[in-house]
Scaffold this active site. Structure first.
Site, PDB file in Angstrom:
ATOM      1  CB  SER A  64      -0.955  -0.034   1.198  1.00 47.90           C
ATOM      2  OG  SER A  64      -1.926   0.983   1.104  1.00 47.90           O
ATOM      3  CG  ASP A 246      -4.243  -1.780   0.494  1.00 45.61           C
ATOM      4  OD1 ASP A 246      -3.392  -2.510   1.025  1.00 45.61           O
ATOM      5  OD2 ASP A 246      -4.321  -0.548   0.700  1.00 45.61           O
TER       6      ASP A 246
END
Length: 481
Positions: A64, A246
């Protein structure tokens, strides 16, 4: 180096790295005074603001927000101050304008993130003439790409050609398969699992280096559910479309992924020289998960909160903030402590309640001018700076988190090891000039001077051309909720 996910709190990770580069500069100067310069090196100064982390680390893994940082530091070979400035700009682009306030709806537009990363590539990629504005921001993430091939990535191994010994960036994302989301590595190098090298316990992640552009990779690893739309890439037959989310869904702290990858490359008889894990702040474990899925006072109701969290877990969409510390405990067990090759730095107090998308206007002191004034995101930045400084200045051990040494001492130990390793690499550069030139990034700019130890300074483009369409090379990128 390993970089956790955590949204805007990635700024705290960069502040830790900024202090690390300060300690590295001090160590470089001390060793040069005590032991003299390395071989025929003409370098006489070490400015912490100019030092490149990619000269001290061979691999940078990130999830991320950590993936974005790994791309900037490793793939684009940027300095930490450059990344800090970018983060302050991107924070406003991403979280300064909320798209939707409805429950379970995607909160932010993904286009600002795409444009921001393309702008970063235009400014800092090392492949184009920036003074003439040649870069469009569409550079590939893998170092070697076959423009004509369907899959696009060269079949050569990670130790062949120009990718040899250059700092590699690996972003951990997640792909949907069956009923679960599986961890997936987006590499700058083409990695194949060799059964004669990889031990049986290694986690078999995907192989190869996917033909994705830098902005696509950062979008893929940052597509947090409820925050940004999933990235879908069409690779054509036989792979077809793949959706990326993510990576924090699976491994918000990718330290074990890095350890497993190292073992698959070197074998488990070779320990890493150093595996440095950098967090985005220890969480408040009483409120596990994302920022409240249901906004406002209703979301604070115990029954509502319990229901929304259970639903998110059921759908495999809830990132576990505490997972980062769980991975840390696992790695500490594997490494038999933190006194040898494994280290972790993570702010332990002050960021517990900061959400991934926190961006509050308030006073902030500009490091360049020294002036303090109210700016967008200023309160958020100031809070992270204060908490990180307090953590890094601490001289005593925090027994609650079972530290083996105060952060200040850990920083000095890490810096010493990194500098000595760099000096050893420079001392043996004449044994393999190609490896040294590749490590220093000299082939990126066409420079082949052995004494070019200073980082490449890339001027800002005189003009910024519009980005090309992502429908290139027979592969179309779209987005799905």
């Amino acid at each position: 180096m390993i970089l956790d996910g955590g949204g805007i709190r990635g700024y705290a990770s960069l502040l830790i790295l900024q202090r690390l580069m300060h300690e590295i500069a001090l160590c470089e100067r001390r060793l040069q005074d005590d032991e003299g310069p390395v071989l025929d090196s003409k370098r006489t100064t070490f400015d912490e603001n100019d030092l490149l982390p990619c000269h001290y680390f061979d691999y940078m893994y990130g999830t991320s927000t950590g993936g974005l940082i790994s791309v900037m530091l490793a793939r684009l070979r940027m300095t930490v101050p450059q990344c800090l400035e970018i983060y302050r700009e991107v924070g406003e682009d991403l979280f300064g304008h909320r798209r939707n306030t409805l429950p379970l709806a995607t909160k932010y537009h993904h286009k600002p993130l795409e444009r921001a990363v393309q702008r970063i590539v235009k400014l800092y990629c090392k492949h184009h003439n920036h003074s003439e504005g040649d870069c469009t921001g569409q550079d590939w993430h893998p170092w070697s790409v076959d423009e004509g091939g369907k899959q696009g990535v060269s079949s050569s191994s990670s130790t062949d050609g120009q990718t040899e010994r250059i700092c590699q960036s690996i972003c951990l994302t997640a792909t949907h398969s069956g009923q679960i989301d599986e961890a997936y590595l987006l590499r700058t190098y083409d990695h194949r699992y060799d059964p004669d090298i990889a031990p049986v316990w290694v986690t078999p992640y995907n192989e190869g280096a996917d033909k994705l552009r830098i902005w696509e990779v950062t979008r893929a690893t940052s597509a947090a559910p409820f925050f940004f739309k999933m990235l879908e890439a069409d690779f054509g037959p036989p792979r077809g479309k793949i959706g990326f989310k993510d990576g924090g869904i699976r491994e918000n702290n990718p330290s074990y992924a890095a350890y497993s990858e190292h073992a698959s490359l070197k074998g488990d008889e070779h320990e890493p020289a150093l595996l440095l894990s950098v967090g985005t702040g220890r969480p408040d474990t009483n409120n596990d998960g994302f920022a409240a899925v249901w906004p406002g006072p209703i979301g604070e109701n115990k029954m509502v909160k319990k229901w929304t969290e259970k639903m998110a877990v059921f759908k495999n969409l809830l990132i576990k903030y505490t997972e980062g510390e769980d991975r840390h405990k696992m790695m500490r067990t594997i490494a038999k402590g933190e006194h040898r090759w494994y280290k972790r730095l993570n702010v332990n107090n002050g960021l517990e309640d900061m959400k991934l998308d926190n961006w509050e206007t308030g006073p902030w002191k500009n490091p360049k001018t020294g002036a303090t004034k109210s700016v967008s995101g200023g309160k958020t930045l100031s809070k992270m700076e204060k908490a990180t400084d307090a953590y890094l200045d601490r001289n005593e051990i925090d027994k609650v988190v079972h530290e083996y040494a105060p952060p200040k001492v850990v920083l000095q130990q890490v810096a010493e090891r990194l500098v000595r390793h760099r000096r050893l690499r420079e001392a043996t550069k004449n044994d393999d000039t190609k490896r040294w030139e590749t490590h220093m990034g000299q082939w990126l700019t066409g420079s082949r001077k052995d004494d070019e130890d200073e980082p490449v300074v890339v001027p800002e483009p005189a003009s910024r051309k519009g980005s090309k369409s992502s429908k290139t090379q027979g592969r179309q990128v779209t987005d799905e909720a």
